[in-house]
Design a protein around this motif. Structure first.
Motif, PDB file in Angstrom:
ATOM      1  N   PRO A 147      12.551   5.812   0.141  1.00  0.00           N
ATOM      2  CA  PRO A 147      13.735   4.602   0.135  1.00  0.00           C
ATOM      3  C   PRO A 147      14.559   3.719   1.568  1.00  0.00           C
ATOM      4  O   PRO A 147      14.049   2.796   1.378  1.00  0.00           O
ATOM      5  CB  PRO A 147      14.338   5.132  -0.104  1.00  0.00           C
ATOM      6  CG  PRO A 147      14.353   6.545  -1.408  1.00  0.00           C
ATOM      7  CD  PRO A 147      12.932   6.849  -0.434  1.00  0.00           C
ATOM      8  N   GLY A 148      14.041   4.766   2.589  1.00  0.00           N
ATOM      9  CA  GLY A 148      14.399   4.272   3.795  1.00  0.00           C
ATOM     10  C   GLY A 148      13.153   3.219   4.159  1.00  0.00           C
ATOM     11  O   GLY A 148      13.217   1.894   4.884  1.00  0.00           O
ATOM     12  N   SER A 155       1.605  -0.604  -0.359  1.00  0.00           N
ATOM     13  CA  SER A 155      -0.209   0.005   0.265  1.00  0.00           C
ATOM     14  C   SER A 155       0.825   1.317  -0.151  1.00  0.00           C
ATOM     15  O   SER A 155       0.111   2.540  -0.478  1.00  0.00           O
ATOM     16  CB  SER A 155      -1.132  -0.058   1.035  1.00  0.00           C
ATOM     17  OG  SER A 155      -1.878  -1.214   1.264  1.00  0.00           O
ATOM     18  N   GLY A 156       2.232   0.892   0.448  1.00  0.00           N
ATOM     19  CA  GLY A 156       2.860   2.831   0.287  1.00  0.00           C
ATOM     20  C   GLY A 156       2.208   3.428   1.744  1.00  0.00           C
ATOM     21  O   GLY A 156       2.026   2.942   2.330  1.00  0.00           O
ATOM     22  N   HIS A 157       2.483   4.659   1.094  1.00  0.00           N
ATOM     23  CA  HIS A 157       2.804   5.631   2.691  1.00  0.00           C
ATOM     24  C   HIS A 157       1.526   6.357   2.225  1.00  0.00           C
ATOM     25  O   HIS A 157       1.597   7.310   0.565  1.00  0.00           O
ATOM     26  CB  HIS A 157       3.584   7.078   2.599  1.00  0.00           C
ATOM     27  CG  HIS A 157       4.657   6.069   3.484  1.00  0.00           C
ATOM     28  ND1 HIS A 157       5.230   5.229   4.782  1.00  0.00           N
ATOM     29  CD2 HIS A 157       6.403   5.936   3.288  1.00  0.00           C
ATOM     30  CE1 HIS A 157       6.473   5.065   5.262  1.00  0.00           C
ATOM     31  NE2 HIS A 157       6.825   5.175   4.323  1.00  0.00           N
ATOM     32  N   THR A 169      11.183  -2.235   4.922  1.00  0.00           N
ATOM     33  CA  THR A 169      10.533  -3.629   4.798  1.00  0.00           C
ATOM     34  C   THR A 169      10.893  -4.781   4.232  1.00  0.00           C
ATOM     35  O   THR A 169      10.532  -5.630   4.758  1.00  0.00           O
ATOM     36  CB  THR A 169       9.586  -2.854   4.132  1.00  0.00           C
ATOM     37  OG1 THR A 169       8.684  -1.438   4.312  1.00  0.00           O
ATOM     38  CG2 THR A 169       8.154  -4.120   3.025  1.00  0.00           C
ATOM     39  N   ALA A 170      11.973  -4.181   3.464  1.00  0.00           N
ATOM     40  CA  ALA A 170      12.402  -5.606   2.406  1.00  0.00           C
ATOM     41  C   ALA A 170      13.532  -6.241   3.362  1.00  0.00           C
ATOM     42  O   ALA A 170      13.217  -7.274   3.292  1.00  0.00           O
ATOM     43  CB  ALA A 170      13.286  -4.497   1.479  1.00  0.00           C
ATOM     44  N   ALA A 171      14.425  -6.027   4.594  1.00  0.00           N
ATOM     45  CA  ALA A 171      14.729  -6.375   5.667  1.00  0.00           C
ATOM     46  C   ALA A 171      13.243  -7.394   6.192  1.00  0.00           C
ATOM     47  O   ALA A 171      14.068  -8.573   6.268  1.00  0.00           O
ATOM     48  CB  ALA A 171      15.567  -5.352   6.233  1.00  0.00           C
TER      49      ALA A 171
END
Length: 84
Positions: free
Chosen positions: A38-39, A10-12, A44-46
């Motif tokens: 990017p942060g 969904s993103g911000h 989220t990827a981690a």
């Protein structure tokens, strides 16, 4: 886990995506597109990388239909959500 996946998809809600707000990308139906900064992408990827898929899949209901419903698929999923 649900919140993590929702954030990834969904993103911000306050992200600056005005450049995406045109008919070729967003037709006005449903929510407009959103992005992660990017942060947030890195965080989220981690977090997704730490998910133990076998543990997650083993926590699903035994019934194929119930497992699909618990993953958000209501009446429109064909197959088993546990199968690659």
């Amino acid at each position: 886990m649900t919140a993590l996946l929702d954030r990834a998809v969904s993103g911000h809600p306050d992200g600056n995506v005005g450049f995406l707000d045109h008919d070729e990308v967003y037709d006005g139906f449903g929510d407009p597109p959103r992005l992660l900064d990017p942060g947030a992408v890195a965080d989220t990827a981690a977090a997704l990388g730490r998910v133990q898929l076998d543990d997650l899949l083993s926590s699903l209901p035994a019934s194929t239909a119930d497992a699909a419903i618990s993953c958000g698929f209501r009446g429109g999923f064909d197959g088993d959500v546990r199968v690659d």
